[in-house]
Scaffold this active site. Structure first.
Site, PDB file in Angstrom:
ATOM      1  N   SER A   7       0.858  -1.275  -0.661  1.00  0.00           N
ATOM      2  CA  SER A   7      -0.005  -0.069   0.100  1.00  0.00           C
ATOM      3  C   SER A   7       0.823   1.176   0.073  1.00  0.00           C
ATOM      4  O   SER A   7       2.301   1.223   0.240  1.00  0.00           O
ATOM      5  CB  SER A   7      -0.941  -0.164   1.214  1.00  0.00           C
ATOM      6  OG  SER A   7      -1.672   0.967   1.157  1.00  0.00           O
ATOM      7  N   ASN A   9      -0.218   4.044   1.797  1.00  0.00           N
ATOM      8  CA  ASN A   9      -1.378   4.947   1.935  1.00  0.00           C
ATOM      9  C   ASN A   9      -0.635   5.048   3.194  1.00  0.00           C
ATOM     10  O   ASN A   9       0.623   4.415   3.802  1.00  0.00           O
ATOM     11  CB  ASN A   9      -2.400   3.664   2.715  1.00  0.00           C
ATOM     12  CG  ASN A   9      -3.468   4.623   4.004  1.00  0.00           C
ATOM     13  OD1 ASN A   9      -2.999   5.097   4.565  1.00  0.00           O
ATOM     14  ND2 ASN A   9      -4.303   5.114   3.375  1.00  0.00           N
ATOM     15  N   ASP A  68      -7.142  -6.174   4.050  1.00  0.00           N
ATOM     16  CA  ASP A  68      -8.016  -5.861   2.927  1.00  0.00           C
ATOM     17  C   ASP A  68      -8.628  -5.605   3.475  1.00  0.00           C
ATOM     18  O   ASP A  68      -9.101  -6.536   4.737  1.00  0.00           O
ATOM     19  CB  ASP A  68      -8.392  -7.103   1.858  1.00  0.00           C
ATOM     20  CG  ASP A  68      -9.320  -6.214   0.812  1.00  0.00           C
ATOM     21  OD1 ASP A  68      -9.010  -4.910   0.489  1.00  0.00           O
ATOM     22  OD2 ASP A  68     -10.209  -7.205   0.230  1.00  0.00           O
ATOM     23  N   SER A  69      -9.723  -4.649   4.152  1.00  0.00           N
ATOM     24  CA  SER A  69     -10.440  -4.892   4.688  1.00  0.00           C
ATOM     25  C   SER A  69     -12.009  -3.623   4.052  1.00  0.00           C
ATOM     26  O   SER A  69     -11.730  -3.380   3.282  1.00  0.00           O
ATOM     27  CB  SER A  69     -10.709  -3.499   5.784  1.00  0.00           C
ATOM     28  OG  SER A  69      -9.766  -2.749   5.837  1.00  0.00           O
ATOM     29  N   GLY A 152     -13.732   6.974   5.543  1.00  0.00           N
ATOM     30  CA  GLY A 152     -14.834   6.109   4.905  1.00  0.00           C
ATOM     31  C   GLY A 152     -16.346   5.951   5.516  1.00  0.00           C
ATOM     32  O   GLY A 152     -17.060   6.500   5.149  1.00  0.00           O
ATOM     33  N   ASP A 154     -17.276   4.548   8.801  1.00  0.00           N
ATOM     34  CA  ASP A 154     -16.999   5.857  10.506  1.00  0.00           C
ATOM     35  C   ASP A 154     -18.263   6.618  11.085  1.00  0.00           C
ATOM     36  O   ASP A 154     -18.861   6.377  12.068  1.00  0.00           O
ATOM     37  CB  ASP A 154     -15.532   6.286  11.113  1.00  0.00           C
ATOM     38  CG  ASP A 154     -14.734   5.280  10.533  1.00  0.00           C
ATOM     39  OD1 ASP A 154     -15.222   4.337  10.461  1.00  0.00           O
ATOM     40  OD2 ASP A 154     -13.304   5.931  10.788  1.00  0.00           O
ATOM     41  N   LYS A 174     -10.327   4.361  19.300  1.00  0.00           N
ATOM     42  CA  LYS A 174     -10.675   3.998  17.944  1.00  0.00           C
ATOM     43  C   LYS A 174      -9.744   2.008  17.713  1.00  0.00           C
ATOM     44  O   LYS A 174     -10.120   1.654  17.297  1.00  0.00           O
ATOM     45  CB  LYS A 174     -10.708   4.923  16.645  1.00  0.00           C
ATOM     46  CG  LYS A 174     -11.301   4.019  15.417  1.00  0.00           C
ATOM     47  CD  LYS A 174     -11.118   4.351  14.253  1.00  0.00           C
ATOM     48  CE  LYS A 174     -11.962   4.020  12.797  1.00  0.00           C
ATOM     49  NZ  LYS A 174     -11.464   4.718  11.718  1.00  0.00           N
ATOM     50  N   HIS A 179     -11.050  -2.963  14.214  1.00  0.00           N
ATOM     51  CA  HIS A 179     -11.106  -4.708  13.668  1.00  0.00           C
ATOM     52  C   HIS A 179      -9.671  -4.840  12.887  1.00  0.00           C
ATOM     53  O   HIS A 179      -9.033  -5.664  13.166  1.00  0.00           O
ATOM     54  CB  HIS A 179     -11.931  -4.818  11.453  1.00  0.00           C
ATOM     55  CG  HIS A 179     -11.762  -3.362  10.893  1.00  0.00           C
ATOM     56  ND1 HIS A 179     -12.421  -2.376  11.203  1.00  0.00           N
ATOM     57  CD2 HIS A 179     -11.969  -2.649  10.105  1.00  0.00           C
ATOM     58  CE1 HIS A 179     -11.918  -1.375  10.637  1.00  0.00           C
ATOM     59  NE2 HIS A 179     -11.469  -2.503   9.497  1.00  0.00           N
ATOM     60  N   ARG A 180      -9.605  -3.673  12.302  1.00  0.00           N
ATOM     61  CA  ARG A 180      -7.509  -3.219  11.734  1.00  0.00           C
ATOM     62  C   ARG A 180      -6.308  -3.488  13.183  1.00  0.00           C
ATOM     63  O   ARG A 180      -6.047  -3.806  13.016  1.00  0.00           O
ATOM     64  CB  ARG A 180      -7.627  -2.094  11.592  1.00  0.00           C
ATOM     65  CG  ARG A 180      -5.913  -2.205  11.216  1.00  0.00           C
ATOM     66  CD  ARG A 180      -5.798  -0.997  10.008  1.00  0.00           C
ATOM     67  NE  ARG A 180      -6.216  -1.431   8.610  1.00  0.00           N
ATOM     68  CZ  ARG A 180      -7.296  -0.498   7.654  1.00  0.00           C
ATOM     69  NH1 ARG A 180      -7.797   0.524   8.908  1.00  0.00           N
ATOM     70  NH2 ARG A 180      -7.661  -0.569   6.896  1.00  0.00           N
TER      71      ARG A 180
END
Length: 195
Positions: A7, A9, A68-69, A152, A154, A174, A179-180
């Site tokens: 990535s 990012n 990937d999420s 996203g 959120d 958070k 999940h991450r």
């Protein structure tokens, strides 16, 4: 150990670098070139994470980490799912994706949802047994967006126990719940034992 992150990012690079810093891992982002772009043709998050990790590892010659999420809404047969970032179209903005989701759920009393994250670590591009970790974050889709943080979905991902959306959480809070964050904590001991 030098590892390529599949990535470009900057936020992900920072988060993963901090999470695995104690393991002596030096994470580098993949170059922002066309060669490193790969079609996410998988039908599951795990498949897409493997595709991205394998591609980055093959081009760089380094071990690779990929994630990937996305968001899963059971009443919508799992959508947005693997197309979470492209739910309203390939070039859709976060707002357009959220708008489409709220339209799809209009009038529905069943609004349960969960974020899903899959992390994959490949030792090399032919790795037949990559390390895989996953995290799930359960909540509901609110009827209106609320909060300025996050990105996203959120602003519409409501956490009933906290009576707020993911976009209303402090970043550290958070990171603990997400999940991450869960997938990172699951992968950490696997990587530690490998190294």
């Amino acid at each position: 150990m030098n590892i390529i992150l599949a990535s470009g990012n900057a936020g992900k690079l920072k988060e993963f670098s901090q999470a695995f810093a104690d393991l002596g891992i030096a994470l580098q982002p993949q170059p922002k070139t066309v060669a490193y772009e790969v079609a996410e043709t998988g039908t599951t998050f795990i498949e897409n994470a493997i595709i991205k990790a394998r591609h980055a590892s093959q081009l760089s010659g380094l071990p690779a980490l990929a994630d990937d999420s996305g968001l899963i809404v059971p009443v919508l047969q799992g959508q947005p799912g693997v197309r979470s970032a492209r739910y309203a179209g390939d070039d859709a903005s976060d707002q357009q994706n959220v708008d489409k989701l709220l339209i799809e759920l209009a009038g529905s009393d069943v609004r349960s949802a969960h974020f899903y994250c899959c992390l994959v670590f490949m030792r090399h591009h032919l790795d037949p047994d990559p390390l895989i970790a996953k995290g799930l974050w359960h909540g509901e889709i609110s009827t209106v967006a609320s909060g300025e943080g996050g990105f996203g979905y959120d602003p519409v991902f409501f956490i009933p126990s906290l009576k707020c959306t993911a976009a209303e959480l402090e970043p550290e809070q958070k990171k603990q719940l997400s999940h991450r964050g869960q997938a990172i904590r699951q992968l950490h001991p696997q990587l530690a034992s490998l190294l």
